[in-house]
Write an enzyme that holds these catalytic residues in place. Structure first.
Site, PDB file in Angstrom:
ATOM      1  N   ASN A 109      12.835  -8.620   6.047  1.00 49.23           N
ATOM      2  CA  ASN A 109      13.442  -7.804   7.404  1.00 49.23           C
ATOM      3  C   ASN A 109      13.156  -8.799   8.414  1.00 49.23           C
ATOM      4  OD1 ASN A 109      14.267  -5.241   6.209  1.00 49.23           O
ATOM      5  ND2 ASN A 109      12.007  -4.807   6.011  1.00 49.23           N
TER       6      ASN A 109
ATOM      7  N   GLU B 119       8.353  -4.341  10.283  1.00 48.48           N
ATOM      8  CA  GLU B 119       7.333  -3.621  11.231  1.00 48.48           C
ATOM      9  C   GLU B 119       5.966  -4.781  11.406  1.00 48.48           C
ATOM     10  OE1 GLU B 119       6.450  -0.309   8.470  1.00 48.48           O
ATOM     11  OE2 GLU B 119       8.571   0.810   9.158  1.00 48.48           O
ATOM     12  N   VAL B 120       5.754  -5.570  10.508  1.00 48.78           N
ATOM     13  CA  VAL B 120       4.882  -6.384  10.760  1.00 48.78           C
ATOM     14  C   VAL B 120       5.237  -7.754  11.100  1.00 48.78           C
ATOM     15  CG1 VAL B 120       2.716  -7.413   9.676  1.00 48.78           C
ATOM     16  CG2 VAL B 120       3.361  -5.304   9.141  1.00 48.78           C
TER      17      VAL B 120
ATOM     18  N   ILE C 202       0.995  -1.233   0.007  1.00 48.91           N
ATOM     19  CA  ILE C 202       0.169  -0.009   0.118  1.00 48.91           C
ATOM     20  C   ILE C 202       0.917   1.354   0.176  1.00 48.91           C
ATOM     21  CG2 ILE C 202      -2.053  -1.194   0.846  1.00 48.91           C
ATOM     22  CD1 ILE C 202      -1.203   0.130   3.653  1.00 48.91           C
TER      23      ILE C 202
ATOM     24  N   HIS D  39       9.529  -8.534   0.298  1.00 51.35           N
ATOM     25  CA  HIS D  39       9.301  -7.452  -0.507  1.00 51.35           C
ATOM     26  C   HIS D  39       9.880  -7.901  -1.775  1.00 51.35           C
ATOM     27  CE1 HIS D  39       8.239  -4.484   2.624  1.00 51.35           C
ATOM     28  NE2 HIS D  39       8.850  -5.407   3.268  1.00 51.35           N
TER      29      HIS D  39
ATOM     30  N   HIS E  23       7.197 -11.791   5.704  1.00 51.29           N
ATOM     31  CA  HIS E  23       7.042 -11.133   4.495  1.00 51.29           C
ATOM     32  C   HIS E  23       7.967 -10.844   3.579  1.00 51.29           C
ATOM     33  CE1 HIS E  23       6.923  -7.906   7.003  1.00 51.29           C
ATOM     34  NE2 HIS E  23       7.167  -6.939   5.876  1.00 51.29           N
TER      35      HIS E  23
END
Length: 125
Positions: free
Chosen positions: A97, A105-106, A40, A112, A110
């Site tokens: 990360n 951050e989450v 997003i 990217h 995940h």
């Protein structure tokens, strides 16, 4: 806020909510092991997030606890998405990360997937 990748999985995180269908995502790929969707807040012309469907906090957690089928399925999904989006030539970048020093951050693994133009040096100091 950076996430401690050694903490237990938080099933209230944004990616868990996307997987449950509670939040929308602009999906580009889905199979039994992975879901991929547009970021997003894209940092490149193409910026896709690829997440495993299992509850894994980080790459370290995933590599230690996921089944061989989950690991193979996830890795193959990342490659298929890059090919399907035409990113193999001229190239793309993958970034995962892990933990607070990386800026995770989450608290859901995940990857990217960045592409669409020259991405410059790996790290800027």
């Amino acid at each position: 806020m950076a996430i401690d990748a050694t903490l237990p999985y938080d099933d209230g995180n944004i990616f868990a909510r996307i997987l449950r269908g509670e939040l929308p995502a602009k999906t580009v790929y889905e199979d039994e092991h992975a879901l991929a969707f547009h970021d997003i807040n894209p940092q490149a012309p193409t910026h896709i997030l690829v997440i495993p469907k299992g509850a894994y906090v980080s790459w370290d957690d995933f590599s230690a606890r996921a089944s061989d089928a989950e690991i193979a399925g996830f890795v193959r999904a990342v490659g298929k998405i890059a090919r399907d989006l035409g990113l193999v030539e001229p190239g793309y970048r993958l970034l995962a990360n892990v933990g607070p020093d990386s800026g995770q951050e989450v608290p859901h693994l995940h990857v990217h997937l960045f592409g669409g133009h020259g991405l410059g040096p790996m790290l800027v100091r």
